[in-house]
Design a protein around this motif. Structure first.
Motif, PDB file in Angstrom:
ATOM      1  N   LEU A   1      37.448  25.981  40.459  1.00  0.00           N
ATOM      2  CA  LEU A   1      37.039  27.354  40.165  1.00  0.00           C
ATOM      3  C   LEU A   1      37.646  28.372  41.119  1.00  0.00           C
ATOM      4  O   LEU A   1      37.396  29.572  40.984  1.00  0.00           O
ATOM      5  CB  LEU A   1      35.512  27.462  40.237  1.00  0.00           C
TER       6      LEU A   1
ATOM      7  N   ASP B   1      39.307  31.520  39.592  1.00  0.00           N
ATOM      8  CA  ASP B   1      38.348  32.483  39.047  1.00  0.00           C
ATOM      9  C   ASP B   1      37.569  33.171  40.161  1.00  0.00           C
ATOM     10  O   ASP B   1      37.271  34.363  40.076  1.00  0.00           O
ATOM     11  CB  ASP B   1      37.377  31.800  38.084  1.00  0.00           C
TER      12      ASP B   1
ATOM     13  N   ARG C   1      39.894  35.839  41.600  1.00  0.00           N
ATOM     14  CA  ARG C   1      40.027  36.961  40.658  1.00  0.00           C
ATOM     15  C   ARG C   1      38.757  37.811  40.642  1.00  0.00           C
ATOM     16  O   ARG C   1      38.819  39.038  40.654  1.00  0.00           O
ATOM     17  CB  ARG C   1      40.313  36.448  39.250  1.00  0.00           C
ATOM     18  N   PHE C   2      37.606  37.152  40.605  1.00  0.00           N
ATOM     19  CA  PHE C   2      36.344  37.881  40.554  1.00  0.00           C
ATOM     20  C   PHE C   2      36.145  38.719  41.812  1.00  0.00           C
ATOM     21  O   PHE C   2      35.772  39.894  41.730  1.00  0.00           O
ATOM     22  CB  PHE C   2      35.179  36.918  40.362  1.00  0.00           C
TER      23      PHE C   2
ATOM     24  N   ALA D   1      34.408  42.986  35.856  1.00  0.00           N
ATOM     25  CA  ALA D   1      34.999  41.654  35.728  1.00  0.00           C
ATOM     26  C   ALA D   1      34.128  40.774  34.845  1.00  0.00           C
ATOM     27  O   ALA D   1      33.824  39.639  35.185  1.00  0.00           O
ATOM     28  CB  ALA D   1      35.162  41.047  37.111  1.00  0.00           C
TER      29      ALA D   1
ATOM     30  N   ALA E   1      34.490  39.049  31.979  1.00  0.00           N
ATOM     31  CA  ALA E   1      34.965  37.752  31.489  1.00  0.00           C
ATOM     32  C   ALA E   1      34.978  36.708  32.604  1.00  0.00           C
ATOM     33  O   ALA E   1      34.512  35.579  32.415  1.00  0.00           O
ATOM     34  CB  ALA E   1      36.358  37.890  30.880  1.00  0.00           C
ATOM     35  N   VAL E   2      35.494  37.069  33.762  1.00  0.00           N
ATOM     36  CA  VAL E   2      35.534  36.129  34.888  1.00  0.00           C
ATOM     37  C   VAL E   2      34.119  35.834  35.368  1.00  0.00           C
ATOM     38  O   VAL E   2      33.770  34.694  35.666  1.00  0.00           O
ATOM     39  CB  VAL E   2      36.396  36.682  36.040  1.00  0.00           C
ATOM     40  N   SER E   3      33.299  36.860  35.428  1.00  0.00           N
ATOM     41  CA  SER E   3      31.901  36.689  35.829  1.00  0.00           C
ATOM     42  C   SER E   3      31.182  35.721  34.906  1.00  0.00           C
ATOM     43  O   SER E   3      30.431  34.849  35.350  1.00  0.00           O
ATOM     44  CB  SER E   3      31.208  38.055  35.825  1.00  0.00           C
ATOM     45  N   ARG E   4      31.404  35.856  33.628  1.00  0.00           N
ATOM     46  CA  ARG E   4      30.758  34.980  32.638  1.00  0.00           C
ATOM     47  C   ARG E   4      31.240  33.541  32.780  1.00  0.00           C
ATOM     48  O   ARG E   4      30.459  32.607  32.690  1.00  0.00           O
ATOM     49  CB  ARG E   4      31.023  35.528  31.233  1.00  0.00           C
ATOM     50  N   ARG E   5      32.554  33.350  33.013  1.00  0.00           N
ATOM     51  CA  ARG E   5      33.087  31.990  33.195  1.00  0.00           C
ATOM     52  C   ARG E   5      32.473  31.319  34.416  1.00  0.00           C
ATOM     53  O   ARG E   5      32.091  30.144  34.378  1.00  0.00           O
ATOM     54  CB  ARG E   5      34.611  32.014  33.341  1.00  0.00           C
ATOM     55  N   LEU E   6      32.373  32.062  35.510  1.00  0.00           N
ATOM     56  CA  LEU E   6      31.779  31.494  36.720  1.00  0.00           C
ATOM     57  C   LEU E   6      30.303  31.179  36.512  1.00  0.00           C
ATOM     58  O   LEU E   6      29.811  30.128  36.932  1.00  0.00           O
ATOM     59  CB  LEU E   6      31.962  32.448  37.902  1.00  0.00           C
TER      60      LEU E   6
END
Length: 73
Positions: A8, A11, A14-15, A25, A27-32
């Motif tokens: 991770l 991500d 990037r976040f 952020a 999309a990145v926040s949701r992935r994490l």
């Protein structure tokens, strides 16, 4: 089991960069959140209302309170 923190790291970086620059952020926040919080929250009984997070390694850089859960919280 949670995702491997080293997997991770991209991500996370990037976040942190997006959050520091003031850019949303989502999309990145949701992935994490999907990798780090969703599995834990799904396993908790409904009576639990507070979660203590004790990160390690690269996860020390993650502002967990800023992650976006599936329901928008």
């Amino acid at each position: 089991p949670l995702a491997d923190a080293t997997a991770l790291s991209g991500d996370v970086e990037r976040f942190v960069q997006l959050a520091a620059s003031g850019v949303e952020a989502t999309a990145v926040s949701r992935r994490l959140a999907a990798a780090l919080l969703d599995p834990v929250l799904a396993a908790l009984p409904p009576r639990v209302h507070r979660l203590l997070v004790s990160p390690d390694g690269v996860l020390l850089r993650v502002p967990f309170e800023a992650l976006r859960l599936a329901d928008g919280r």
